[in-house]
Design a protein around this motif. Structure first.
Motif, PDB file in Angstrom:
ATOM      1  N   UNK A 187      51.155  27.634  54.186  1.00  0.00           N
ATOM      2  CA  UNK A 187      51.740  28.038  52.901  1.00  0.00           C
ATOM      3  C   UNK A 187      51.332  27.061  51.793  1.00  0.00           C
ATOM      4  N   UNK A 188      51.476  25.768  52.064  1.00  0.00           N
ATOM      5  CA  UNK A 188      51.315  24.753  51.023  1.00  0.00           C
ATOM      6  C   UNK A 188      49.884  24.647  50.501  1.00  0.00           C
ATOM      7  N   UNK A 189      48.889  24.761  51.370  1.00  0.00           N
ATOM      8  CA  UNK A 189      47.503  24.620  50.917  1.00  0.00           C
ATOM      9  C   UNK A 189      47.120  25.652  49.862  1.00  0.00           C
ATOM     10  N   UNK A 190      47.305  26.947  50.125  1.00  0.00           N
ATOM     11  CA  UNK A 190      46.948  27.897  49.066  1.00  0.00           C
ATOM     12  C   UNK A 190      47.881  27.814  47.859  1.00  0.00           C
ATOM     13  N   UNK A 191      49.166  27.506  48.084  1.00  0.00           N
ATOM     14  CA  UNK A 191      50.099  27.412  46.962  1.00  0.00           C
ATOM     15  C   UNK A 191      49.669  26.304  46.008  1.00  0.00           C
ATOM     16  N   UNK A 192      49.328  25.152  46.546  1.00  0.00           N
ATOM     17  CA  UNK A 192      48.911  24.026  45.703  1.00  0.00           C
ATOM     18  C   UNK A 192      47.459  24.163  45.249  1.00  0.00           C
ATOM     19  N   UNK A 193      46.602  24.612  46.141  1.00  0.00           N
ATOM     20  CA  UNK A 193      45.177  24.648  45.849  1.00  0.00           C
ATOM     21  C   UNK A 193      44.749  25.684  44.829  1.00  0.00           C
ATOM     22  N   UNK A 194      45.470  26.778  44.739  1.00  0.00           N
ATOM     23  CA  UNK A 194      45.057  27.858  43.834  1.00  0.00           C
ATOM     24  C   UNK A 194      45.909  27.959  42.573  1.00  0.00           C
ATOM     25  N   UNK A 195      46.891  27.085  42.389  1.00  0.00           N
ATOM     26  CA  UNK A 195      47.795  27.208  41.241  1.00  0.00           C
ATOM     27  C   UNK A 195      47.057  27.100  39.914  1.00  0.00           C
ATOM     28  N   UNK A 196      46.214  26.097  39.742  1.00  0.00           N
ATOM     29  CA  UNK A 196      45.501  25.940  38.466  1.00  0.00           C
ATOM     30  C   UNK A 196      44.549  27.101  38.212  1.00  0.00           C
ATOM     31  N   UNK A 197      43.812  27.506  39.233  1.00  0.00           N
ATOM     32  CA  UNK A 197      42.885  28.621  39.083  1.00  0.00           C
ATOM     33  C   UNK A 197      43.639  29.901  38.712  1.00  0.00           C
ATOM     34  N   UNK A 198      44.723  30.161  39.410  1.00  0.00           N
ATOM     35  CA  UNK A 198      45.493  31.381  39.134  1.00  0.00           C
ATOM     36  C   UNK A 198      46.156  31.331  37.763  1.00  0.00           C
ATOM     37  N   UNK A 199      46.540  30.136  37.316  1.00  0.00           N
ATOM     38  CA  UNK A 199      47.076  30.003  35.966  1.00  0.00           C
ATOM     39  C   UNK A 199      46.034  30.364  34.921  1.00  0.00           C
TER      40      UNK A 199
END
Length: 173
Positions: free
Chosen positions: A5-17
């Motif tokens: 859960x944590x890897x995609x949640x943290x890793x993609x937050x800036x890109x998705x923003x």
């Protein structure tokens, strides 16, 4: 499970923003909620560890999609000043409370309903994006009933709780 859960949640937050800035904040927020609903259903119905890990990773990606979009929606909806400050403070408090109670009540829910219940309960909590609370509760209860019936029948192709992945061991402390 936590890392899935944590890897995609943290890793993609800036890109998705950034994608939300370009594609539309509301659209991305709703897409994140729909993905969270689908991933939760997939996790609740998972019949193997690979499926369970994929569903958990999809939940993390859904978080990365919806969280920055929600924050951007708040900052663009409210003019700078005390009302925006209040909205941002409320968002922070609700987010922190959600993560905290989710971790605490997740264990209780898992004890009462099994690990599948922790995934399926998300469906009952999503009333945004056109998913009504009543429909989510009904779907969650129906999915649990089907899974339990499949576990009792033990027939080929049935969803058996005993054949599913073993939930991670919890440690006290």
């Amino acid at each position: 499970m936590a890392t899935a859960y944590a890897l995609p949640a943290a890793g993609f937050t800036l890109l998705c923003g950034r994608i939300a800035d370009l594609a539309g904040r509301r659209r991305m927020f709703l897409a994140g909620l729909v993905l969270l609903c689908a991933a939760s259903l997939g996790g609740g119905l998972a019949d193997g560890l690979g499926t369970l890990l994929a569903a958990r990773a999809a939940q993390g990606l859904a978080t990365a999609i919806s969280m920055p979009a929600a924050l951007a929606l708040i900052t663009t909806t409210f003019a700078e000043g005390p009302l925006r400050d209040r909205a941002l403070g409320l968002n922070g408090a609700i987010t922190a409370a959600g993560f905290t109670t989710g971790a605490l009540l997740g264990g209780v829910l898992t004890e009462l309903t099994g690990w599948r219940g922790a995934f399926l309960v998300v469906l009952s909590a999503l009333d945004d994006a056109g998913v009504a609370v009543a429909a989510g509760v009904t779907l969650s209860v129906a999915a649990l009933a089907v899974l339990r019936r499949g576990a009792r029948s033990g027939g080929r192709g049935s969803a058996s709780v005993r054949r599913g992945p073993t939930p991670p061991a919890r440690t006290s402390g």
